[in-house]
Write an enzyme that holds these catalytic residues in place. Structure first.
Site, PDB file in Angstrom:
ATOM      1  N   ASP A  19       0.847  -1.197   0.000  1.00  0.00           N
ATOM      2  CA  ASP A  19       0.000   0.000   0.000  1.00  0.00           C
ATOM      3  C   ASP A  19       0.880   1.245   0.000  1.00  0.00           C
ATOM      4  OD1 ASP A  19      -2.182  -1.661   0.204  1.00  0.00           O
ATOM      5  OD2 ASP A  19      -2.389  -1.406   2.377  1.00  0.00           O
TER       6      ASP A  19
HETATM    7  N1  URA Z   1      -1.474  -5.840   4.022  1.00  0.00           N
HETATM    8  C1  URA Z   1      -1.944  -4.578   3.946  1.00  0.00           C
HETATM    9  O1  URA Z   1      -2.991  -4.246   4.491  1.00  0.00           O
HETATM   10  N2  URA Z   1      -1.220  -3.683   3.241  1.00  0.00           N
HETATM   11  C2  URA Z   1      -0.048  -3.980   2.645  1.00  0.00           C
HETATM   12  O2  URA Z   1       0.580  -3.106   2.049  1.00  0.00           O
HETATM   13  C3  URA Z   1       0.419  -5.300   2.743  1.00  0.00           C
HETATM   14  C4  URA Z   1      -0.311  -6.214   3.439  1.00  0.00           C
END
Ligand code: URA
Length: 236
Positions: free
Chosen positions: A106
């Site tokens: 993310d």
């Molecule tokens: N889980 C999440 O919520 N975000 C990420 O970036 C990776 C795993």
């Protein structure tokens, strides 16, 4: 074997065009094995010859594997109209056509990200069947509970995507956990904790299939994987 022309090789393994490479050579910015390049047609062996542009080595290897310490605020994509991407952060001498992040974190997630131009390897890591373990450190807005660890181990229903595979949740501090996943659904960790009313305030990936984040990399920095590290990924 001295086979390939310098301009052809360098243009193939970078984002410079043949014409731009010739210009760099003409300006005296290209060195081969520490000496100024003789000309665009100089023959090289990509396995043994060392090429530098403006003093920085440009890897001529057929495939490139980079480890990045992804900072917050950049997107895991090659290109984006609005946001800086992880590929934008790769220094020019390590940038080449076809380089892309093997997997997504993310925008606000930090830590270990692999960038490569090896589509087959990326496919193997990312395939839903591969189940490469990925380890994250997650900081929450509230204390961890035993129910969370039990739920993560049993699997958590995430709407249409179904129930998550068993995941490991190890408490490290009151609000800090190490989480090991073997899959990668959208916002998975945030959604899993969300089932318990908890928000993830910080998320960092620290390893992937036995490959550890090099903690000496500053946020946004990257380096080539060592041959041993590439092997770790290729074994998956
Ligand atoms: N889980 C999440 O919520 N975000 C990420 O970036 C990776 C795993």
């Amino acid at each position: 074997m001295k086979g390939e022309r310098l301009d052809k090789l360098l243009a193939a393994q970078s984002t410079w065009s043949r014409r731009e490479v010739k210009e760099l050579i003409r300006k005296g910015l290209v060195a081969v094995n520490g000496l100024p390049a003789k000309g665009a047609e100089q023959k090289l062996d990509p396995d043994t010859d060392r090429v530098e542009v403006a003093g920085r080595e440009v890897p001529l290897r057929l495939r490139l594997y980079l480890m990045m310490n992804k900072p917050a605020g950049v997107v895991s994509a090659s290109r984006d109209d609005r946001c800086p991407t992880v590929v934008d952060l790769v220094p020019e001498e390590l940038r080449r056509r076809g380089l892309f992040p093997a997997g997504r974190l993310d925008k606000d997630t930090t830590g270990l990200l692999i960038l490569t131009d090896d589509g087959a390897l990326a496919h193997r890591i990312l395939s839903p069947k591969s189940h490469v373990p990925k380890v994250y450190l997650a900081r929450l807005d509230r204390p961890l509970t035993p129910e969370m660890a039990e739920g993560f181990a049993a699997g958590i229903p995430l709407g249409e995507e179904g129930v998550t595979l068993p995941a490991k949740l190890e408490p490290l501090e009151d609000r800090l956990a190490r989480v090991t996943l073997r899959e990668g659904m959208y916002h998975q960790i945030k959604r899993m904790f969300g089932r318990y009313g908890a928000a993830v305030v910080e998320l960092r990936r620290v390893s992937m299939g036995g490959l550890l984040l090099d903690e000496s990399l500053a946020p946004g920095q990257c380096r080539e994987l060592t041959p041993g590290e590439v092997e770790l990924l290729q074994q998956r």
